[in-house]
Design a protein around this motif. Structure first.
Motif, PDB file in Angstrom:
ATOM      1  N   VAL A  24     105.026  51.437  -7.234  1.00  0.00           N
ATOM      2  CA  VAL A  24     105.471  52.134  -6.058  1.00  0.00           C
ATOM      3  C   VAL A  24     105.752  50.936  -5.090  1.00  0.00           C
ATOM      4  CG1 VAL A  24     105.155  53.497  -3.893  1.00  0.00           C
ATOM      5  CG2 VAL A  24     104.630  54.528  -6.115  1.00  0.00           C
ATOM      6  N   ILE A  25     104.770  49.986  -4.928  1.00  0.00           N
ATOM      7  CA  ILE A  25     104.983  48.935  -3.973  1.00  0.00           C
ATOM      8  C   ILE A  25     106.183  48.108  -4.438  1.00  0.00           C
ATOM      9  CG2 ILE A  25     103.591  46.933  -2.921  1.00  0.00           C
ATOM     10  CD1 ILE A  25     102.574  49.738  -2.264  1.00  0.00           C
ATOM     11  N   GLU A  26     106.155  47.683  -5.800  1.00  0.00           N
ATOM     12  CA  GLU A  26     107.202  46.879  -6.196  1.00  0.00           C
ATOM     13  C   GLU A  26     108.683  47.473  -5.943  1.00  0.00           C
ATOM     14  OE1 GLU A  26     106.928  45.753 -10.253  1.00  0.00           O
ATOM     15  OE2 GLU A  26     105.035  44.536 -10.037  1.00  0.00           O
ATOM     16  N   PHE A  27     108.582  48.612  -6.076  1.00  0.00           N
ATOM     17  CA  PHE A  27     109.870  49.611  -5.749  1.00  0.00           C
ATOM     18  C   PHE A  27     110.457  49.230  -4.424  1.00  0.00           C
ATOM     19  CE2 PHE A  27     111.754  53.701  -4.367  1.00  0.00           C
ATOM     20  CZ  PHE A  27     113.068  53.403  -4.723  1.00  0.00           C
ATOM     21  N   LEU A  28     109.581  49.674  -3.381  1.00  0.00           N
ATOM     22  CA  LEU A  28     109.642  49.534  -1.902  1.00  0.00           C
ATOM     23  C   LEU A  28     110.046  48.411  -1.695  1.00  0.00           C
ATOM     24  CD1 LEU A  28     106.828  51.755  -0.376  1.00  0.00           C
ATOM     25  CD2 LEU A  28     109.193  52.360  -0.440  1.00  0.00           C
ATOM     26  N   ALA A  88     115.533  45.884  -3.881  1.00  0.00           N
ATOM     27  CA  ALA A  88     117.002  46.340  -3.336  1.00  0.00           C
ATOM     28  C   ALA A  88     117.210  47.757  -3.618  1.00  0.00           C
ATOM     29  CB  ALA A  88     118.092  45.415  -3.727  1.00  0.00           C
ATOM     30  N   GLU A  89     116.744  48.257  -4.695  1.00  0.00           N
ATOM     31  CA  GLU A  89     117.249  49.437  -5.178  1.00  0.00           C
ATOM     32  C   GLU A  89     116.428  50.550  -4.301  1.00  0.00           C
ATOM     33  OE1 GLU A  89     116.455  52.437  -9.013  1.00  0.00           O
ATOM     34  OE2 GLU A  89     115.207  50.497  -8.825  1.00  0.00           O
ATOM     35  N   ALA A  90     115.346  50.195  -3.403  1.00  0.00           N
ATOM     36  CA  ALA A  90     114.747  50.853  -2.428  1.00  0.00           C
ATOM     37  C   ALA A  90     115.576  51.359  -1.268  1.00  0.00           C
ATOM     38  CB  ALA A  90     113.327  50.717  -2.033  1.00  0.00           C
ATOM     39  N   GLN A  91     116.550  50.700  -1.009  1.00  0.00           N
ATOM     40  CA  GLN A  91     117.327  50.861   0.164  1.00  0.00           C
ATOM     41  C   GLN A  91     118.070  52.114   0.159  1.00  0.00           C
ATOM     42  OE1 GLN A  91     117.376  48.618   2.629  1.00  0.00           O
ATOM     43  NE2 GLN A  91     115.982  47.653   1.494  1.00  0.00           N
ATOM     44  N   CYS A 130     113.792  58.260  11.363  1.00  0.00           N
ATOM     45  CA  CYS A 130     112.455  58.923  10.581  1.00  0.00           C
ATOM     46  C   CYS A 130     113.109  59.080   9.021  1.00  0.00           C
ATOM     47  CB  CYS A 130     112.254  60.155  11.172  1.00  0.00           C
ATOM     48  SG  CYS A 130     110.917  61.212  10.125  1.00  0.00           S
ATOM     49  N   ASN A 131     113.698  57.749   8.631  1.00  0.00           N
ATOM     50  CA  ASN A 131     114.179  57.765   7.199  1.00  0.00           C
ATOM     51  C   ASN A 131     113.020  57.525   6.106  1.00  0.00           C
ATOM     52  OD1 ASN A 131     114.241  54.760   6.266  1.00  0.00           O
ATOM     53  ND2 ASN A 131     115.209  54.978   8.521  1.00  0.00           N
ATOM     54  N   CYS A 132     113.011  57.861   4.940  1.00  0.00           N
ATOM     55  CA  CYS A 132     112.086  57.751   3.803  1.00  0.00           C
ATOM     56  C   CYS A 132     111.806  56.280   3.818  1.00  0.00           C
ATOM     57  CB  CYS A 132     112.506  58.373   2.445  1.00  0.00           C
ATOM     58  SG  CYS A 132     112.443  60.326   2.594  1.00  0.00           S
ATOM     59  N   LEU A 133     112.844  55.534   3.727  1.00  0.00           N
ATOM     60  CA  LEU A 133     112.512  54.045   3.454  1.00  0.00           C
ATOM     61  C   LEU A 133     111.479  53.227   4.688  1.00  0.00           C
ATOM     62  CD1 LEU A 133     112.676  51.420   1.969  1.00  0.00           C
ATOM     63  CD2 LEU A 133     114.911  50.893   3.369  1.00  0.00           C
ATOM     64  N   ASP A 134     111.822  53.536   5.701  1.00  0.00           N
ATOM     65  CA  ASP A 134     110.946  53.145   6.956  1.00  0.00           C
ATOM     66  C   ASP A 134     109.715  53.673   6.963  1.00  0.00           C
ATOM     67  OD1 ASP A 134     112.853  51.352   7.700  1.00  0.00           O
ATOM     68  OD2 ASP A 134     113.860  52.414   9.305  1.00  0.00           O
ATOM     69  N   LEU A 138     102.634  52.501   3.482  1.00  0.00           N
ATOM     70  CA  LEU A 138     102.158  51.889   2.283  1.00  0.00           C
ATOM     71  C   LEU A 138     102.056  50.543   2.362  1.00  0.00           C
ATOM     72  CD1 LEU A 138     104.102  54.300  -0.492  1.00  0.00           C
ATOM     73  CD2 LEU A 138     101.859  54.861   0.898  1.00  0.00           C
ATOM     74  N   LEU A 139     102.995  49.878   3.125  1.00  0.00           N
ATOM     75  CA  LEU A 139     102.977  48.318   3.037  1.00  0.00           C
ATOM     76  C   LEU A 139     102.342  47.769   4.369  1.00  0.00           C
ATOM     77  CD1 LEU A 139     106.573  47.827   1.719  1.00  0.00           C
ATOM     78  CD2 LEU A 139     104.722  47.814   0.381  1.00  0.00           C
TER      79      LEU A 139
END
Length: 319
Positions: free
Chosen positions: A247-251, A254-257, A270-274, A280-281
């Motif tokens: 999960v951490i590597e995915f976030l 670039a794919e996580a954008q 309030c988007n999922c990425l932020d 988590l980070l």
């Protein structure tokens, strides 16, 4: 067996300088799966065939950039290339003077594989604790059975990873170094925080009942249960995700954008990425309540968006 188009796409992704380590590892794992499932893969009934195949797939990891198709059928050329090396390892099995399990790859090559491909697992790699020589190869069933060799690798790796993550989470919960668990309690019942409930419900021997704990804290049992279900369990899930390397590597890729496009109507911040990065980070970790206050939305609304939209997308992108 994957077709020519699929294999070419995987090779392009593996070899591209723009591919992130996570995507490169995923593409390589899919390519290995294509090889393992191919009806053209050389087979043997020798009891050590699994180790010969392990050495072969290890070489694919190490030398995939050297592969070059010679005909219009890239799938046929790939399997000829793989079988060319595998044939040699099968001949080693038949040579009474050769003990194939003693064949040792140079440390330099092993470091190169780990550097290039990260979590790709080799069959003779130990997954046990110190002093326990159990290897993935030992846990691998006969390749003629329904589960493929690569699938059994992944299953064994996931089990070992879960055990490591479980130990890390256990230590974190016991220490609560960021005071996250102790800071989460129902109203004025400050002593009835999540860490205390975890210790008494799950870490004590024998575990205590909710009723006994509620009576000890002088809190209604239903209030304690609601706090555990609505606050503690979601918090534990977030803590577990912070220890999940996939999960951490995915976030961080670039794919996580794409997660940035998932947000409640007219609430882009309030988007999922932020939200995922903050939960988590962040160091020290941010709480759901603190993020909700910063975004000027109700914590319940943020929690609903996180569980219904963000978490499913995170899980979808895990390898």
């Amino acid at each position: 067996m994957c077709d020519d188009t699929q294999i070419q796409a995987l090779l392009d992704e593996i070899r591209s300088s723009d591919t992130t380590p996570l995507l490169r590892r995923k593409a390589l794992s899919r390519l290995l799966l294509c090889i393992q499932r191919s009806p053209k893969l050389r087979r043997s009934r020798h009891p050590d065939y699994g180790h010969a195949l392990s050495l072969t797939l290890e070489r694919v990891c190490r030398a995939i950039d050297e592969f070059s198709p010679r005909s219009a059928s890239i799938s046929t050329d790939l399997m000829n290339w793989v079988n060319g090396y595998l044939d040699g390892r099968i001949r080693d099995l038949r040579n009474p003077d050769t003990k194939i399990k003693e064949l040792h790859r140079p440390d330099r090559e092993e470091r190169q594989i780990k550097q290039e491909f990260g979590g790709v697992v080799l069959l003779d790699q130990s997954i046990g604790e110190d002093g326990n020589p159990t290897s993935l190869g030992d846990l691998t069933p006969d390749p003629r059975q329904d589960m493929t060799l690569l699938e059994s690798w992944i299953q064994a790796l996931q089990q070992a990873q879960k055990q490591r993550i479980g130990r890390d989470i256990h230590r974190y919960m016991a220490a609560d170094p960021d005071a996250i668990l102790q800071g989460c309690h129902p109203g004025q019942f400050s002593e009835c925080h999540c860490q205390a409930l975890i210790q008494r419900l799950h870490l004590s021997e024998p575990p205590e009942t909710r009723r006994a704990i509620a009576q000890d804290f002088g809190i209604p049992e239903q209030t304690l249960y609601s706090h555990w279900r609505n606050k503690c369990l979601p918090l534990l899930q977030i803590i577990a995700l912070r220890f999940d390397t996939q999960v951490i590597e995915f976030l961080q890729s670039a794919e996580a954008q794409a997660l940035g496009n998932c947000h409640p109507p007219e609430q882009i911040p309030c988007n999922c990425l932020d939200v995922a990065k903050r939960l988590l980070l962040s160091e020290p970790p941010e709480s759901m309540g603190a993020i909700a206050r910063d975004l000027k939305i109700k914590e319940s609304a943020l929690a609903k968006h996180w569980h219904s939209e963000c978490l499913p997308r995170l899980k979808k992108h895990r390898l």
